[in-house]
Design a protein around this motif. Structure first.
Motif, short mmCIF file in Angstrom:
data_model
loop_
_atom_site.label_atom_id
_atom_site.label_comp_id
_atom_site.label_asym_id
_atom_site.label_seq_id
_atom_site.Cartn_x
_atom_site.Cartn_y
_atom_site.Cartn_z
N LYS A 73 2.04 -0.72 -4.08
CA LYS A 73 1.05 -1.08 -3.23
C LYS A 73 1.36 -2.21 -2.44
O LYS A 73 0.60 -2.27 -1.21
N LEU A 74 2.61 -3.01 -2.85
CA LEU A 74 2.87 -3.92 -1.79
C LEU A 74 3.51 -3.53 -0.72
O LEU A 74 3.25 -3.90 0.58
N PHE A 75 4.24 -2.50 -0.83
CA PHE A 75 4.87 -1.71 0.37
C PHE A 75 3.91 -1.03 0.94
O PHE A 75 3.99 -1.12 2.23
N ASP A 76 2.94 -0.36 0.34
CA ASP A 76 2.02 0.64 1.18
C ASP A 76 1.03 -0.25 1.94
O ASP A 76 0.94 0.06 3.14
N VAL A 77 0.75 -1.42 1.62
CA VAL A 77 -0.38 -2.31 2.45
C VAL A 77 0.14 -3.10 3.16
O VAL A 77 -0.18 -3.31 4.36
N PHE A 78 1.42 -3.70 2.97
CA PHE A 78 1.82 -4.85 3.75
C PHE A 78 3.38 -4.66 4.35
O PHE A 78 3.66 -5.29 5.43
N TRP A 79 3.97 -3.42 3.99
CA TRP A 79 5.17 -3.11 5.08
C TRP A 79 4.84 -2.66 6.14
O TRP A 79 4.00 -1.54 6.29
N ASP A 80 5.27 -3.02 7.29
CA ASP A 80 4.90 -2.65 8.45
C ASP A 80 6.04 -2.00 9.36
O ASP A 80 6.90 -3.00 9.73
N LYS A 81 6.15 -0.44 9.64
CA LYS A 81 7.25 0.05 9.67
C LYS A 81 7.72 -0.65 11.16
O LYS A 81 8.82 -0.60 11.71
N ASP A 82 6.58 -0.79 12.10
CA ASP A 82 6.74 -0.99 13.55
C ASP A 82 7.09 -2.52 13.60
O ASP A 82 8.07 -2.51 14.69
N LYS A 83 7.04 -3.17 12.41
CA LYS A 83 7.42 -4.59 12.83
C LYS A 83 8.67 -4.81 11.85
O LYS A 83 9.09 -6.09 11.96
N HIS A 84 8.99 -3.92 11.45
CA HIS A 84 10.10 -4.01 10.35
C HIS A 84 10.14 -5.06 9.49
O HIS A 84 11.22 -5.90 9.23
N ALA A 85 9.02 -5.48 8.82
CA ALA A 85 8.79 -6.53 8.11
C ALA A 85 7.68 -6.60 7.22
O ALA A 85 6.65 -5.83 7.60
N PHE A 86 7.35 -7.26 6.26
CA PHE A 86 6.21 -7.65 5.70
C PHE A 86 5.38 -8.23 6.54
O PHE A 86 5.78 -9.43 7.09
N ILE A 87 3.92 -8.00 6.46
CA ILE A 87 2.99 -8.90 7.31
C ILE A 87 2.11 -9.77 6.08
O ILE A 87 2.73 -9.59 5.13
N PHE A 92 -7.44 -9.50 4.19
CA PHE A 92 -8.64 -10.26 3.81
C PHE A 92 -9.85 -9.58 4.16
O PHE A 92 -10.00 -9.22 5.33
N LYS A 93 -10.60 -9.33 3.05
CA LYS A 93 -12.05 -8.55 3.27
C LYS A 93 -11.54 -7.16 4.25
O LYS A 93 -12.49 -6.93 5.17
N GLY A 94 -10.65 -6.61 3.72
CA GLY A 94 -10.32 -5.20 4.40
C GLY A 94 -9.52 -5.21 5.69
O GLY A 94 -9.05 -4.28 6.23
N GLN A 95 -9.41 -6.29 6.30
CA GLN A 95 -8.61 -6.73 7.52
C GLN A 95 -7.31 -7.39 7.12
O GLN A 95 -7.15 -8.39 6.59
N LYS A 96 -6.24 -6.51 7.99
CA LYS A 96 -4.94 -7.27 7.80
C LYS A 96 -4.67 -8.12 8.74
O LYS A 96 -5.18 -8.36 9.76
N GLN A 135 -6.26 -17.24 2.88
CA GLN A 135 -7.38 -16.34 2.33
C GLN A 135 -7.20 -14.92 2.02
O GLN A 135 -6.27 -14.21 2.61
N GLY A 136 -7.60 -14.16 1.13
CA GLY A 136 -7.58 -13.08 0.72
C GLY A 136 -6.33 -12.95 -0.01
O GLY A 136 -5.57 -13.59 -0.71
#
Lengths: 752, 752
Positions: free
Chosen positions: A511-525, A529-533, A468-469
């Motif tokens: 936008k891909l890096f902005d929204v989905f790259w998680d520095k703490d997880k060192h990875a893409f999440i 979906f509906k504003g929630q990651k 979803q999303g």
């Protein structure tokens, strides 16, 4: 010698075959002979001076794919695709301008009803042979064919059909009452397409893959009176029954495993041949091809069958790529992978030979890549791309799957990179534009593509993978597709499109890096979906980001450590996604890990008796349970194209050969032993081959005269030596050597 | 009795027909019998409880039109259309949910390879006869057919195919590994289409128009030994040769005039029948239909032919409309017009029977209108609309002609007005949207549509008619098309579309008057090209503005005086545009002028011996010169649908019957004698007929019980009387009477 006796002999030679009643036009006798008559060649470029059948580009692929994909059956029931099937243009105009020194007689053959015009004036009378005048004249033919592709074959001394002819489905050739000719400035012409049907008799509509007889290696008599035949390894074709006596039904149960062929109730495919009247010494064969290693033959009581063998059907492609090394298991894996890909290379690149036998874009994408390291067969890639794309309007994603639309774009990019064939790009670019317009029209308010009603969002067969999303995985592939559009826009001269697509790609990447790259997880999440990651880290986005070169050096490191080599991240179970997982590891220089994985996973299948690689392999599954999938005991395909990835990995990341500009205009060779003692192999390209030998102290390289300039990248503890060229240092322990075509190079070095 | 002797008898009955070699599937013997076997009916609504063949809506029309339109030949050469020909969907899913009290056996026939599913599970074994269970269950079939339209026929006690079934070309019926069913929410289903092929044997792909034998009325022996046959009037069909002896070529030259049949070098159509071996008493016939009145038969020397006759091929439509009056010439004009329309009403409404035999949108538009006053045959209108529109994507205007796209929209509007068939509107609305999107995308900066590269801007065959820039004529039709879109948007419930299209139409209408209405000239001027107006006044825009009701009372007066009745404005020479010119005069109440014009123009053709009405008529042309057109001596068609307009004019503007709400929910009758002493006639509609009698003192009216409420408009010097209803005065000398269905009304009045 192999008389099967099932009862009393029959008397009359009057035959009715149930399956042939359904398809009266395909008589096996014809088929077998056709496969000899119709030459099949793997190049679709014109042979200079050779006349060849031509048609509207893409149409033959669409027509042939309809034919091939509609051969699927499931336990006898017809099982067609669930997406839109398109058709060829039924009315096509062909023309070319000639300037002859002398008049000549030309011979014409056409598939369909046709007319012939010289300078716009219809020729009447015998249209099979006409006189073409000297001087500058235009020859035009217009062909109508509803059932098959309008095609023409014209042969004279100089006037001949080839891909230099122009074609259109809409010539707008009106002349008004005053004699004013029509405005054709809006007419779009394309270059004709061909596939080396080089004689009038070799009609494209009659094409069949070639066949050759093969015999079973073992025959076992079963307690129920039936016979179990073992053909020794996974194979594909028609079963032939010879010397039949009697009447009734012969049932044929196919199995990729013996267990499947023996399972009358659960085998995935079967055939029924019905002899309604008594026959004596009668030969017949199945109406359509099947995949199997084992076959159970179950004749009616009172029937005798003299002999059973098969007609093996195969694509006439040449294995130009080779690989061998110090590890015998890896060598066997390569051989079985090559055989697996060959079985799944048919009229098109298909998914697997037992069940679907369809063209799936995600599966085909991998076959393209493997093909560049095994056959380098361009026509099969082109046909597959055209067949997948079909015609406008776009009413759904390719195969209905969002990711499969993106793989289609990426397939065009790779095709161009490997072959440099800008003609294909120009022909297919309008279809790329319309598919991309469809994608762009389905973005959400953030500019991401989410699954909309009717979309299948696939990624992989895997648990916990929510769809979803906006999924980071889909945006990554979307971004790569936009980059492909920009490349192809430049190739076709669409400069405005190039700018637009580049900008769209750059925006999406940011936008891909902005929204989905998680520095703490060192990875893409995973997703938004509906504003929630959904902050789950899966391997998919991360490994693709690595292998598509979207990561900087530090991010690459992080992804290797925190995702690829992190056992806490959900493991991948399909060879489909293992393809990319192992590729990403290779791209990160982890060939040693990949060698172990290959030995474990593919070696595991071999240890279970695999003669081709599977759709899925679970080392934990035991006995017949390992054949189950989709809730059916023999649902799993034991010969799936995506299982053949070692061909690609070993060619691209061990031998290390990759084009660095379109069509190997330049290329690099970066051998990586990955723990092997030595390896050698050949990587084909359009103009020849590149040969590589490598052990821990020596490399040996040679490319054909037709190659571009190569760059050998060497990691060595000391400066390597080479008497045929000049070694340059480019970093710590890093050296390179320019490779000129036709020259053999021997490099002495010391592996790290 | 009519033995033609050309030489010695032949010996052997071995035959090869050149034309049949090209089309082996169409053997005349078969054709004749098929035309009897396959029932052809003119209604395509379901007969309650009747099983019927069904298919994807529009597909049969597209397929059949390809077949029909590709029958055109010019002096033996195949002459196909120059626009894009589309195809049916080759893979179609059909389904319906049933709830049976008891299980039943159902019989299945399909055109194509097919499967059958009950609740999504494939049925195996014999698919021609299956057991369908009691309770609620879904029956689905999926059919693949490349050569002809996928179609099914299912017949049980309660389970039957009819137009209540759902169909799609893209069912998205996937199930993933976990067993999760696909997301079908994006799948578009349509109601199935049918055309009363009501038995399993009546396969849609085998359909042929019916035929019946006809004999020539006169045979003349020519000096060259050939024969000239006269069939008495314009006709259409196959020529049959009976009792042939000998071998060689029989040439057949067709003529709409005797001069044409006698002109071996210039007749427009001909046939060649080649008997390669000697035959004795052999019968054969031509492979395809031709138009002719005269036929010259030219056998090879030494051949004998016993008898020549024809198989007349015709559309089985019923002449429901009638008209007769005090003027015998007008009556003959009506009869010949009706015959002309009948000959041009075939599988579709075609332009003319001799030459093109194609579906031209502008020509068909007039046939629709005439049809509403002669046959009221809905299926032929629907098939023609679907065939013209083809499939998406739209790559050019309909028939490549800008005005012809607009006539297509207007044809849908009229069809809805006359029939009230909202189901057709709903089915075809998406295709209206995409064609309109194409039009809207081609507007210039002023919002006008100009001819762009590849567009044919037609209007009429006429001198001095420039086609550059924005033509007022095209904008007027464009505006009417936008209004049609708004109407159909409302019918389908697309409220947003209705608002948008209405606004676009209103804006365009305002601009049309603003830019092109010239107050000083009291008329619309011709065009605007690169900022410059071409201020020529032509009849076209002005007469359409009048008949489409775009003018206020004063403008109407102005147009009648300054354009329609102004001899200085360039005259119209084609019956095509005379159709609208006379209609506009009728709409302005000038029936007396129109009566004179009909007597002159159509009466003029009759005085030249016409047995059907012509493509063009020039009273000044003499002798054979009157048959010339397009630079060819017999280029002119002597049987052209657009020549039949008197049917429409007399029905709509003399009898005066018109629907005022869709499907004759309400209608008006406004009889206008136009100088006739009396007239009577019948106007058909879906639910029955409206009968009108009128002389200068009496009117008599009756409608079928199925009619809506009618309003009779009477112009009378005194208040009319009627004992069956109440006459109301509505203006000076203007009265009206409400007409209830089923009631006969007799009105006494005094004509002005």
């Amino acid at each position: 010698m192999n008389i099967f006796r099932f009862g009393r002999p029959g008397y009359k030679v009057v035959v009715g075959l149930m399956l042939w009643v359904l398809f009266p036009s395909v008589l096996p006798a014809q088929k077998a002979s056709l496969s000899k008559e119709v030459p099949t060649v793997k190049v679709d470029r014109d042979v200079a001076g050779q006349a060849t059948w031509i048609w509207y580009p893409g149409d033959y692929a669409i027509w042939l794919a309809n034919k091939m994909q509609n051969r699927r059956t499931e336990r006898g029931a017809f099982l067609p695709v669930f997406w839109k099937m398109d058709s060829h243009y039924v009315l096509v105009e062909f023309h070319k301008d000639f300037d002859l020194a002398a008049p000549e007689t030309i011979h014409i053959a056409a598939e369909g009803r046709y007319n012939v015009k010289i300078d716009g004036k219809a020729v009447t009378g015998n249209l099979n042979e006409i006189r073409f005048p000297a001087g500058k004249h235009r020859l035009s033919l217009k062909v109508y064919n509803q059932a098959a592709v309008p095609a023409i074959f014209v042969k004279g001394d100089q006037v001949r059909t080839d891909s230099s002819w122009q074609v259109t489905f809409e010539d707008k050739e009106w002349i008004d009452a005053s004699g004013k000719a029509s405005d054709k400035s809006g007419t779009t012409y394309q270059q004709a397409a061909c596939w080396n049907f080089n004689s009038a008799a070799a009609k494209p509509s009659q094409f069949h893959l070639p066949t050759r007889p093969e015999v079973p290696v073992k025959k076992t008599s079963l307690s129920n009176g039936n016979w179990l035949l073992d053909f020794g390894r996974e194979t594909f074709g028609y079963i032939r029954l010879k010397g039949i006596q009697g009447s009734g039904v012969v049932r044929i149960y196919y199995g990729e495993s013996a267990a499947e062929a023996l399972s009358v109730d659960s085998c995935e495919t079967l055939d029924t041949i019905q002899l309604t009247k008594n026959v004596q010494n009668f030969d017949t064969m199945t109406a359509s091809t099947k995949a199997f290693r084992y076959v159970q033959i179950a004749p009616a009581e009172g029937m005798q069958i003299g002999q059973v063998d098969m007609l093996y059907e195969y694509a006439p492609v040449t294995e130009r790529g080779t690989f061998s090394c110090s590890d015998m298991l890896i060598n066997r894996i390569w051989d079985v992978a090559a055989y697996t890909l060959h079985l799944n290379t048919r009229e098109f690149f298909i998914d697997g030979i037992k069940r679907d036998r369809w063209i799936w874009s995600g599966d085909a994408y991998q076959s393209y890549l493997m093909n560049y390291y095994l056959y380098f067969d361009q026509p099969t890639v082109k046909r597959t791309l055209f067949a997948l794309r079909g015609k406008d309007p776009v009413t759904s994603h390719i195969n209905t799957i969002m990711d499969y639309s993106f793989y289609w774009f990426m397939g065009v990019q790779d095709y161009f990179t490997y072959t440099g064939d800008s003609a294909l790009v120009k022909t297919i670019y309008p279809k790329m534009q319309s598919l991309m317009a469809y994608c762009l029209s389905r973005r959400d308010k953030d500019g991401f593509m989410e699954g909309l009603p009717g979309d299948w969002v696939f990624i992989d067969w895997a648990d916990h993978l929510t769809k979803q999303g906006a999924l980071s995985f889909e945006q990554l592939l979307f971004c790569k597709s936009l980059e492909t559009m920009a490349t192809c826009a430049r190739v076709t001269g669409d400069t405005r499109g190039a700018v637009q697509y580049s900008q769209l790609a750059a925006d999406l990447k940011a936008k891909l890096f902005d929204v989905f790259w998680d520095k703490d997880k060192h990875a893409f999440i995973h997703s938004l979906f509906k504003g929630q990651k959904d902050e789950t880290v899966f391997r998919y986005t991360n490994m693709f980001a690595l292998l598509l070169n979207y990561l900087n050096a530090q991010q690459k490191e992080e992804v290797v450590t925190h995702v690829l080599l992190n056992p806490k991240v959900q493991a991948i179970h399909t060879p489909y996604m293992r393809f990319y997982e192992l590729e990403a590891l290779c791209a990160a220089g982890k060939q040693d890990v990949v060698t172990r994985e290959m030995r474990d996973y593919w070696g595991g299948m071999l240890s279970r008796g695999a003669t081709s690689f599977w759709e899925q392999y679970d080392p934990a599954a035991k006995g017949d349970a390992q054949y189950a999938m989709y809730g059916r005991p023999f649902g799993k395909s034991l010969c799936h194209a995506w299982g053949a990835s070692p061909i690609y990995l070993l060619g691209k990341y061990y031998l290390g050969v990759t084009p660095t500009s379109p069509g190997y205009g330049t290329y690099q060779v970066k051998p990586e032993l990955g723990g092997l003692k030595w390896m050698k192999g050949t990587v084909p390209f359009a103009g020849g081959d590149i040969e590589v030998y490598c052990d821990r102290t020596k490399m040996q390289l040679q490319s054909s005269a037709g190659a571009g300039v190569g760059t050998l990248l060497i990691e060595s503890r000391r400066k390597p030596s080479c008497s045929q060229g000049k070694i340059q240092q480019v970093g710590k322990n890093a050296y390179q050597l320019q490779l000129r075509p036709g020259q053999q190079y021997v490099v002495n070095y010391e592996a790290i």
